[in-house]
Design a protein around this motif. Sequence first.
Motif, PDB file in Angstrom:
ATOM      1  N   MET A 190       0.705  -1.393   0.314  1.00 44.69           N
ATOM      2  CA  MET A 190       0.258   0.018   0.439  1.00 44.69           C
ATOM      3  C   MET A 190       1.017   1.094  -0.009  1.00 44.69           C
ATOM      4  SD  MET A 190      -2.723   1.636   3.044  1.00 44.69           S
ATOM      5  CE  MET A 190      -4.456   0.707   2.531  1.00 44.69           C
ATOM      6  N   LYS A 191       0.539   2.270  -1.268  1.00 46.23           N
ATOM      7  CA  LYS A 191       0.930   3.334  -0.754  1.00 46.23           C
ATOM      8  C   LYS A 191      -0.117   4.365  -1.144  1.00 46.23           C
ATOM      9  CE  LYS A 191       3.347   4.960  -4.984  1.00 46.23           C
ATOM     10  NZ  LYS A 191       3.957   5.191  -5.638  1.00 46.23           N
ATOM     11  N   ILE A 192       0.885   6.038  -0.093  1.00 46.34           N
ATOM     12  CA  ILE A 192      -0.073   6.352   0.567  1.00 46.34           C
ATOM     13  C   ILE A 192       0.912   7.641   0.240  1.00 46.34           C
ATOM     14  CG2 ILE A 192      -1.586   8.044   2.300  1.00 46.34           C
ATOM     15  CD1 ILE A 192      -2.293   5.116   3.669  1.00 46.34           C
ATOM     16  N   GLN A 193      -0.224   8.732  -1.052  1.00 48.32           N
ATOM     17  CA  GLN A 193       0.705  10.378  -0.627  1.00 48.32           C
ATOM     18  C   GLN A 193      -0.083  10.948  -0.664  1.00 48.32           C
ATOM     19  OE1 GLN A 193       2.913   9.699  -4.810  1.00 48.32           O
ATOM     20  NE2 GLN A 193       1.177   8.220  -4.756  1.00 48.32           N
ATOM     21  N   THR A 194       0.561  12.022  -0.471  1.00 47.93           N
ATOM     22  CA  THR A 194      -0.369  13.508   0.224  1.00 47.93           C
ATOM     23  C   THR A 194      -0.670  14.650   0.022  1.00 47.93           C
ATOM     24  OG1 THR A 194       0.446  13.872   2.667  1.00 47.93           O
ATOM     25  CG2 THR A 194      -0.945  12.105   2.595  1.00 47.93           C
ATOM     26  N   ARG A 195      -1.458  15.189  -0.494  1.00 39.43           N
ATOM     27  CA  ARG A 195      -1.098  16.849  -0.893  1.00 39.43           C
ATOM     28  C   ARG A 195      -2.297  17.482   0.341  1.00 39.43           C
ATOM     29  NH1 ARG A 195      -0.141  16.170  -7.249  1.00 39.43           N
ATOM     30  NH2 ARG A 195       1.312  14.900  -7.539  1.00 39.43           N
ATOM     31  N   GLU A 196      -2.113  18.362  -0.450  1.00 41.99           N
ATOM     32  CA  GLU A 196      -3.017  19.936   1.372  1.00 41.99           C
ATOM     33  C   GLU A 196      -4.186  18.933   0.552  1.00 41.99           C
ATOM     34  OE1 GLU A 196      -3.868  24.655   1.431  1.00 41.99           O
ATOM     35  OE2 GLU A 196      -2.220  23.777   0.306  1.00 41.99           O
ATOM     36  N   ASN A 197      -5.392  19.102   1.248  1.00 42.63           N
ATOM     37  CA  ASN A 197      -6.591  18.635   1.104  1.00 42.63           C
ATOM     38  C   ASN A 197      -7.220  17.824  -0.134  1.00 42.63           C
ATOM     39  OD1 ASN A 197      -7.692  20.990   1.633  1.00 42.63           O
ATOM     40  ND2 ASN A 197      -6.920  22.183   0.175  1.00 42.63           N
ATOM     41  N   ARG A 198      -5.739  16.763   0.514  1.00 43.04           N
ATOM     42  CA  ARG A 198      -6.259  15.422  -0.404  1.00 43.04           C
ATOM     43  C   ARG A 198      -4.742  14.048  -0.460  1.00 43.04           C
ATOM     44  NH1 ARG A 198      -4.482  18.511  -4.589  1.00 43.04           N
ATOM     45  NH2 ARG A 198      -3.388  17.830  -6.463  1.00 43.04           N
ATOM     46  N   TYR A 199      -5.456  12.896  -0.062  1.00 43.49           N
ATOM     47  CA  TYR A 199      -4.179  12.035  -0.937  1.00 43.49           C
ATOM     48  C   TYR A 199      -4.970  10.795  -1.514  1.00 43.49           C
ATOM     49  CZ  TYR A 199      -7.712   9.137   2.565  1.00 43.49           C
ATOM     50  OH  TYR A 199      -8.702   9.019   3.143  1.00 43.49           O
ATOM     51  N   LYS A 200      -3.451  10.017  -1.432  1.00 45.47           N
ATOM     52  CA  LYS A 200      -3.665   9.285  -3.128  1.00 45.47           C
ATOM     53  C   LYS A 200      -3.962   7.705  -2.299  1.00 45.47           C
ATOM     54  CE  LYS A 200      -3.204   7.295  -7.771  1.00 45.47           C
ATOM     55  NZ  LYS A 200      -1.894   7.319  -8.798  1.00 45.47           N
ATOM     56  N   ILE A 201      -4.053   6.646  -2.676  1.00 48.19           N
ATOM     57  CA  ILE A 201      -4.267   5.307  -1.922  1.00 48.19           C
ATOM     58  C   ILE A 201      -4.213   4.441  -3.651  1.00 48.19           C
ATOM     59  CG2 ILE A 201      -4.952   3.283  -0.244  1.00 48.19           C
ATOM     60  CD1 ILE A 201      -5.921   5.683   1.159  1.00 48.19           C
ATOM     61  N   ASP A 202      -3.000   3.728  -2.588  1.00 46.18           N
ATOM     62  CA  ASP A 202      -2.500   2.460  -3.847  1.00 46.18           C
ATOM     63  C   ASP A 202      -2.308   1.370  -3.047  1.00 46.18           C
ATOM     64  OD1 ASP A 202      -2.421   4.450  -6.725  1.00 46.18           O
ATOM     65  OD2 ASP A 202      -0.598   4.715  -6.367  1.00 46.18           O
ATOM     66  N   VAL A 203      -2.909   0.210  -3.612  1.00 49.75           N
ATOM     67  CA  VAL A 203      -2.839  -1.129  -3.430  1.00 49.75           C
ATOM     68  C   VAL A 203      -2.240  -1.579  -4.497  1.00 49.75           C
ATOM     69  CG1 VAL A 203      -4.284  -3.100  -2.564  1.00 49.75           C
ATOM     70  CG2 VAL A 203      -4.559  -1.007  -1.413  1.00 49.75           C
ATOM     71  N   TYR A 204      -1.285  -2.576  -4.509  1.00 49.13           N
ATOM     72  CA  TYR A 204      -0.905  -3.228  -5.311  1.00 49.13           C
ATOM     73  C   TYR A 204       0.126  -4.011  -5.192  1.00 49.13           C
ATOM     74  CZ  TYR A 204       3.147  -0.035  -4.644  1.00 49.13           C
ATOM     75  OH  TYR A 204       4.270   0.290  -3.697  1.00 49.13           O
ATOM     76  N   GLN A 205       0.944  -5.345  -6.047  1.00 48.39           N
ATOM     77  CA  GLN A 205       1.790  -6.164  -5.330  1.00 48.39           C
ATOM     78  C   GLN A 205       0.891  -7.505  -4.921  1.00 48.39           C
ATOM     79  OE1 GLN A 205       5.000  -4.588  -4.038  1.00 48.39           O
ATOM     80  NE2 GLN A 205       5.747  -4.219  -5.968  1.00 48.39           N
ATOM     81  N   LEU A 206      -0.449  -7.617  -5.220  1.00 46.11           N
ATOM     82  CA  LEU A 206      -1.653  -8.141  -4.771  1.00 46.11           C
ATOM     83  C   LEU A 206      -0.683 -10.114  -5.046  1.00 46.11           C
ATOM     84  CD1 LEU A 206      -3.872  -6.170  -5.385  1.00 46.11           C
ATOM     85  CD2 LEU A 206      -3.860  -6.429  -3.326  1.00 46.11           C
ATOM     86  N   VAL A 207      -0.811 -11.073  -3.556  1.00 48.94           N
ATOM     87  CA  VAL A 207      -0.464 -12.163  -3.687  1.00 48.94           C
ATOM     88  C   VAL A 207      -1.484 -13.158  -3.261  1.00 48.94           C
ATOM     89  CG1 VAL A 207       1.170 -13.543  -3.869  1.00 48.94           C
ATOM     90  CG2 VAL A 207       1.488 -11.123  -4.387  1.00 48.94           C
ATOM     91  N   GLY A 208      -2.680 -13.726  -3.422  1.00 48.93           N
ATOM     92  CA  GLY A 208      -2.889 -14.629  -2.943  1.00 48.93           C
ATOM     93  C   GLY A 208      -2.451 -15.602  -2.537  1.00 48.93           C
ATOM     94  N   HIS A 209      -2.829 -16.137  -1.381  1.00 51.13           N
ATOM     95  CA  HIS A 209      -2.330 -17.168  -0.511  1.00 51.13           C
ATOM     96  C   HIS A 209      -2.315 -17.916   0.617  1.00 51.13           C
ATOM     97  CE1 HIS A 209       1.753 -19.142   1.177  1.00 51.13           C
ATOM     98  NE2 HIS A 209       0.718 -19.364   2.658  1.00 51.13           N
ATOM     99  N   LYS A 210      -2.326 -19.747   0.599  1.00 49.46           N
ATOM    100  CA  LYS A 210      -3.401 -20.224   1.023  1.00 49.46           C
ATOM    101  C   LYS A 210      -1.927 -21.906   1.372  1.00 49.46           C
ATOM    102  CE  LYS A 210      -6.562 -23.683   1.604  1.00 49.46           C
ATOM    103  NZ  LYS A 210      -7.495 -22.819   2.166  1.00 49.46           N
ATOM    104  N   ASP A 211      -2.154 -21.576   2.975  1.00 47.73           N
ATOM    105  CA  ASP A 211      -0.929 -22.748   3.239  1.00 47.73           C
ATOM    106  C   ASP A 211      -1.085 -23.919   3.322  1.00 47.73           C
ATOM    107  OD1 ASP A 211      -0.205 -20.413   4.706  1.00 47.73           O
ATOM    108  OD2 ASP A 211      -1.657 -21.106   6.558  1.00 47.73           O
ATOM    109  N   ALA A 212      -0.493 -24.656   2.709  1.00 46.01           N
ATOM    110  CA  ALA A 212       0.042 -25.391   2.784  1.00 46.01           C
ATOM    111  C   ALA A 212      -0.685 -26.678   3.747  1.00 46.01           C
ATOM    112  CB  ALA A 212       1.364 -26.120   2.488  1.00 46.01           C
ATOM    113  N   GLY A 213      -1.621 -28.019   3.978  1.00 39.47           N
ATOM    114  CA  GLY A 213      -2.295 -28.592   4.201  1.00 39.47           C
ATOM    115  C   GLY A 213      -2.614 -30.080   3.787  1.00 39.47           C
ATOM    116  N   TYR A 214      -3.696 -30.587   4.565  1.00 35.40           N
ATOM    117  CA  TYR A 214      -3.686 -32.278   4.065  1.00 35.40           C
ATOM    118  C   TYR A 214      -5.187 -31.708   3.594  1.00 35.40           C
ATOM    119  CZ  TYR A 214       0.838 -33.596   5.180  1.00 35.40           C
ATOM    120  OH  TYR A 214       2.062 -34.258   5.278  1.00 35.40           O
ATOM    121  N   THR A 215      -5.561 -32.827   2.853  1.00 37.48           N
ATOM    122  CA  THR A 215      -6.980 -32.719   2.160  1.00 37.48           C
ATOM    123  C   THR A 215      -7.314 -34.104   1.921  1.00 37.48           C
ATOM    124  OG1 THR A 215      -7.312 -30.448   1.605  1.00 37.48           O
ATOM    125  CG2 THR A 215      -9.071 -32.001   0.970  1.00 37.48           C
TER     126      THR A 215
END
Length: 201
Positions: free
Chosen positions: A106-131
């Motif tokens: 997450m990157k948050i950049q701020t300026r007077e009266n406003r800000y920008k949020i970027d969410v990136y490099q998203l990776v879904g992860h599920k742990d190893a397990g037994y089924t």
Amino acid sequence: MKKLLFVSFAILIVGHVFAQSAVTEEDRYGKGKMPFNDNGEVVFSTIAKAEGYSAEQIYNAAKIFIVDAFKSANDVIQLDDKANNVIIAKGWHKGSEGGCRVNFTMKIQTRENRYKIDVYQLVGHKDAGYTAGMHIPAVNINAEELTDEECFKPNGKIKRTGKGFWRREVIDCALLITTEAQLSIMKNLISGTKGSVEDNW
């Protein structure tokens, strides 16, 4: 007055979240909903208003959000550039199933009266397990793999499992963390964030 402003803002954000939950699956996760940029990267971007606040005040409010939202801010903050009003942090959000999460930057950049949020490099992860006695290895799915071609059946319906499942998880994570950030930043601003984060006691 400040409390009333925060309550009004919170109602607005929560109303938006409920409105999002009321939309159809196609509206929320459908074709074209994964925000690929020109470089083929998935980046969820939000520009929010914070009328009457300086870039420094918004930066401080964002820094407090990062410290409060993540268990160890020192471990997750990748860049803390107060001179340019930029914070970059790495974190994760719990998924809808056990052992399932979405990692993000997450990157948050701020300026007077406003800000920008970027969410990136998203990776879904599920742990190893037994089924059923079988070992299932850990799964890591980059958001960039979650294209329309990969996530939809020939009939146009989104897949329930595999990459269709991860598309839902990634989109939900990005929306949730962005909403949490906006609520926290506004709360911190209205409660009187001034000067440095350490001064806010």
